[in-house]
Design an enzyme around this catalytic site. Structure first.
Site, PDB file in Angstrom:
ATOM      1  N   ASP A 147     -35.057  24.192  16.875  1.00  0.00           N
ATOM      2  CA  ASP A 147     -34.101  23.940  17.955  1.00  0.00           C
ATOM      3  C   ASP A 147     -33.760  22.455  17.927  1.00  0.00           C
ATOM      4  O   ASP A 147     -34.670  21.629  17.809  1.00  0.00           O
ATOM      5  CB  ASP A 147     -34.766  24.275  19.311  1.00  0.00           C
ATOM      6  CG  ASP A 147     -33.783  24.835  20.329  1.00  0.00           C
ATOM      7  OD1 ASP A 147     -32.599  24.501  20.228  1.00  0.00           O
ATOM      8  OD2 ASP A 147     -34.232  25.590  21.217  1.00  0.00           O
TER       9      ASP A 147
ATOM     10  N   HIS B 197     -25.755  18.591  17.114  1.00  0.00           N
ATOM     11  CA  HIS B 197     -26.611  19.126  18.183  1.00  0.00           C
ATOM     12  C   HIS B 197     -27.767  19.960  17.647  1.00  0.00           C
ATOM     13  O   HIS B 197     -28.684  20.284  18.386  1.00  0.00           O
ATOM     14  CB  HIS B 197     -25.767  19.983  19.135  1.00  0.00           C
ATOM     15  CG  HIS B 197     -24.806  19.160  19.959  1.00  0.00           C
ATOM     16  ND1 HIS B 197     -25.030  18.855  21.273  1.00  0.00           N
ATOM     17  CD2 HIS B 197     -23.638  18.554  19.637  1.00  0.00           C
ATOM     18  CE1 HIS B 197     -24.043  18.106  21.740  1.00  0.00           C
ATOM     19  NE2 HIS B 197     -23.176  17.914  20.761  1.00  0.00           N
TER      20      HIS B 197
HETATM   21  P1  ADQ Z   1     -28.105  25.871  22.731  1.00  0.00           P
HETATM   22  O1  ADQ Z   1     -28.643  26.517  21.502  1.00  0.00           O
HETATM   23  O2  ADQ Z   1     -27.091  26.624  23.456  1.00  0.00           O
HETATM   24  O3  ADQ Z   1     -27.538  24.412  22.423  1.00  0.00           O
HETATM   25  P2  ADQ Z   1     -30.045  24.946  24.883  1.00  0.00           P
HETATM   26  O4  ADQ Z   1     -30.150  23.484  24.712  1.00  0.00           O
HETATM   27  O5  ADQ Z   1     -31.349  25.590  25.140  1.00  0.00           O
HETATM   28  O6  ADQ Z   1     -29.451  25.655  23.633  1.00  0.00           O
HETATM   29  O7  ADQ Z   1     -29.122  25.425  26.115  1.00  0.00           O
HETATM   30  C1  ADQ Z   1     -27.952  24.866  26.437  1.00  0.00           C
HETATM   31  C2  ADQ Z   1     -27.539  25.215  27.873  1.00  0.00           C
HETATM   32  O8  ADQ Z   1     -27.180  26.598  28.018  1.00  0.00           O
HETATM   33  C3  ADQ Z   1     -28.590  24.940  28.932  1.00  0.00           C
HETATM   34  O9  ADQ Z   1     -27.979  24.145  29.900  1.00  0.00           O
HETATM   35  C4  ADQ Z   1     -28.969  26.290  29.503  1.00  0.00           C
HETATM   36  O10 ADQ Z   1     -29.220  26.298  30.904  1.00  0.00           O
HETATM   37  C5  ADQ Z   1     -27.734  27.104  29.231  1.00  0.00           C
HETATM   38  N1  ADQ Z   1     -28.159  28.484  29.019  1.00  0.00           N
HETATM   39  C6  ADQ Z   1     -28.848  28.971  27.987  1.00  0.00           C
HETATM   40  N2  ADQ Z   1     -29.091  30.284  28.158  1.00  0.00           N
HETATM   41  C7  ADQ Z   1     -28.561  30.619  29.342  1.00  0.00           C
HETATM   42  C8  ADQ Z   1     -28.508  31.827  30.106  1.00  0.00           C
HETATM   43  N3  ADQ Z   1     -29.079  32.926  29.656  1.00  0.00           N
HETATM   44  N4  ADQ Z   1     -27.863  31.813  31.300  1.00  0.00           N
HETATM   45  C9  ADQ Z   1     -27.330  30.668  31.765  1.00  0.00           C
HETATM   46  N5  ADQ Z   1     -27.353  29.503  31.103  1.00  0.00           N
HETATM   47  C10 ADQ Z   1     -27.967  29.475  29.902  1.00  0.00           C
HETATM   48  C11 ADQ Z   1     -27.411  23.536  21.287  1.00  0.00           C
HETATM   49  C12 ADQ Z   1     -28.661  23.326  20.452  1.00  0.00           C
HETATM   50  C13 ADQ Z   1     -29.800  22.834  21.331  1.00  0.00           C
HETATM   51  C14 ADQ Z   1     -29.384  21.558  22.055  1.00  0.00           C
HETATM   52  C15 ADQ Z   1     -28.046  21.753  22.760  1.00  0.00           C
HETATM   53  C16 ADQ Z   1     -27.506  20.436  23.317  1.00  0.00           C
HETATM   54  O11 ADQ Z   1     -29.027  24.532  19.793  1.00  0.00           O
HETATM   55  O12 ADQ Z   1     -30.955  22.586  20.553  1.00  0.00           O
HETATM   56  O13 ADQ Z   1     -30.360  21.226  23.009  1.00  0.00           O
HETATM   57  O14 ADQ Z   1     -27.067  22.249  21.856  1.00  0.00           O
HETATM   58  O15 ADQ Z   1     -27.395  19.458  22.317  1.00  0.00           O
END
Ligand code: ADQ
Length: 478
Positions: free
Chosen positions: A354, A152
């Site tokens: 990211d 991911h």
């Molecule tokens: P993450 O680093 O967690 O994931 P991201 O893809 O931006 O990053 O977010 C994942 C989920 O978490 C989203 O659905 C978002 O809505 C939720 N989320 C984030 N912050 C939140 C908050 N403050 N309150 C509520 N919900 C929140 C990792 C990788 C990413 C990749 C994903 C999926 O780092 O690059 O996109 O996995 O593969």
């Protein structure tokens, strides 16, 4: 598609935890096909083997990490070595021999649990950087089922890999999978570069890599969200999440509090925007960022830095009836999040690195197509590879972001609509259900435990193997 699906992830989703699109998509695939989801239980408890949690149309099996595994495998090697390494922050890598030992030992322990429930014909889908050695450990236990990995986070740069205690292990771990799925074409290029630099690897023209007696396919599968479900949520009327405190005009940021998300750069850029461009306007930056991994030093530092920055910028610009930065340290429920995205004028994604960034896709899905907000997007988020009609910015350049904020808040409606349509096409083309079925179809199409000779003959029949040296027959997939 034969056999059950076994999903293995570091954490298993538990009852009551909020579910993102990925969890729902995997849940749907498992329900349809039957199978097992295996992962660590978030709560402490005795560390025996697998135990069943919840009743679903498929089994959910959890295990517990010991205190030492949590500290050394999870916080240590996974989050203080691999996470910074893959996100181009090798300055934050902390190397301790016990981290790597624990990482390998935990994967070995998990492999024996996974092997104990695997039947012939099952396909195993492993998720993320915590579990890179899992296929290698399963192979050494004699498991020759098809095993896929989806990473991911970004694939690391070749030069950064040499920081690892045993850099050559990385290629070996990956080669024990049948399919390595990555987020972007740039990730795939970096992964192939790693194999190209390794004398143990040979290449088939279809892009597969032969490594010792194994054959691995490497391909990008840009992950997405459940676009329809998210849009419906955003369109469903709900109580105003801001109540009486609704800002007139706001920019939204939603992130886990992580140093990869470029939050200090974002705050500084918003401060710069206020200084240079905001004459006569009173926009807010609503930043939702719940702290994560607070016990790791780098996370403590960023928490402090953001508190200091938001305090300073608010101190310089706030009025009695206006607080420019609303910094919220808690997660927010997904239903409310959809509504908060929808009424924002813009969304700021400033990741320094990211894998994909699903917030960008959620923001786009939540917009009203007749009056959409503008996505300001870091060029270094995986999503920017396809979403080229967002306002792309260099997250290291505070002036560039400040200017993009000004442009977003003044963008004519027609321009907003055109950009939104183009971004929405990307969200729809990469919907998480499409992503899941594409990945599983590709895993299914992998040759699995064939001999190198069989594979050579297959490829030759397709006229695709002129450059492949025929090697003595060995068995793939042991
Ligand atoms: P993450 O680093 O967690 O994931 P991201 O893809 O931006 O990053 O977010 C994942 C989920 O978490 C989203 O659905 C978002 O809505 C939720 N989320 C984030 N912050 C939140 C908050 N403050 N309150 C509520 N919900 C929140 C990792 C990788 C990413 C990749 C994903 C999926 O780092 O690059 O996109 O996995 O593969």
């Amino acid at each position: 598609m034969a056999g059950r699906l076994i999903v293995v992830s570091n954490r298993i989703p538990t009852e009551g935890a909020s579910s993102g699109g990925l969890v729902v998509a995997l849940h749907d695939s498992l329900s349809e096909r039957g199978g097992i989801w295996i992962g660590a239980h978030p709560d402490d408890g005795p560390e025996d083997g697998l135990f069943e949690i919840g009743s679903e149309p498929y089994q959910r099996l959890a295990f517990r990490l010991s205190k030492s595994e949590y500290e050394n495998y999870y916080l240590g090697f996974s989050n203080s070595v691999l996470w910074p390494l893959c996100h181009r922050r090798s300055d934050l890598v902390q190397l301790k021999p016990v981290y790597m030992e624990s990482y390998e030992a935990t994967n070995r322990r998990l492999a024996s649990m996974v092997a104990s429930v695997t039947e012939p014909g099952d396909q195993i889908w492993v998720h993320d950087y915590h579990l890179l050695p899992l296929a290698s450990e399963l192979r050494s236990l004699g498991v020759n089922n098809k095993i896929g990995l989806f990473l991911h986070i970004p694939f690391p740069a070749l030069a950064d890999l040499s920081i690892l205690p045993d850099p050559s292990a990385f290629a070996h771990w990956l080669a024990c999978f049948d399919l390595v799925g990555l987020q972007t074409r740039a990730d795939t290029a970096r992964c192939l570069e790693m194999f190209r630099s390794d004398p143990r690897a040979e290449f088939f023209q279809d892009g597969s890599v032969k490594f010792g007696d194994r054959l691995v396919r490497i391909k990008s599968f840009p992950i997405g969200i459940a676009a329809d479900r998210f849009r419906t949520r955003a369109e469903t009327p709900q109580d105003d999440p801001f109540g009486a405190e609704r800002p007139q005009e706001y920019i939204i940021g939603v992130d886990r509090l992580d140093y990869t998300k470029g939050l200090p750069h974002r705050f500084r850029a918003f401060g710069e925007y206020l200084k240079r461009y905001a004459e006569g306007r009173r926009p807010c930056l609503v930043q939702i960022a719940p702290p994560t991994r607070e016990v790791v030093d780098a996370y403590r530092q960023i928490t402090e830095e953001l508190e200091e920055l938001s305090g300073r910028i608010n101190g310089q610009h706030a009025e009695l009836d206006w607080t420019p930065i609303r910094y919220i340290h808690r997660p927010i429920a997904r239903d409310r999040l959809a509504g908060v995205y929808r009424s924002a004028s813009a969304c700021l994604v400033t990741s320094l690195a990211d894998g994909m960034n699903l917030v960008a896709k959620e923001f786009i899905a939540a917009q009203d197509p007749d009056d959409p907000g503008v996505l300001i997007l870091s060029r270094f988020a995986g999503v920017a590879e396809d979403m080229t009609d967002a306002l792309l910015v260099n997250p290291y350049d505070v002036a560039d972001i400040a200017q993009a904020i000004d442009k977003a808040l003044n963008m004519p409606l027609e321009d907003r609509k055109t950009r939104h349509r183009s971004c929405r096409d990307v969200v729809e083309a990469t919907d998480v259900d499409i992503w899941t079925s594409n990945y599983l179809a590709a895993l299914d199409a992998c040759p699995g435990s064939l001999s190198v000779s069989d594979i050579f003959d297959r490829l030759q029949r397709r006229g695709a193997s002129e450059n492949v040296t025929r090697k003595k027959e060995t068995t793939i997939g042991r």
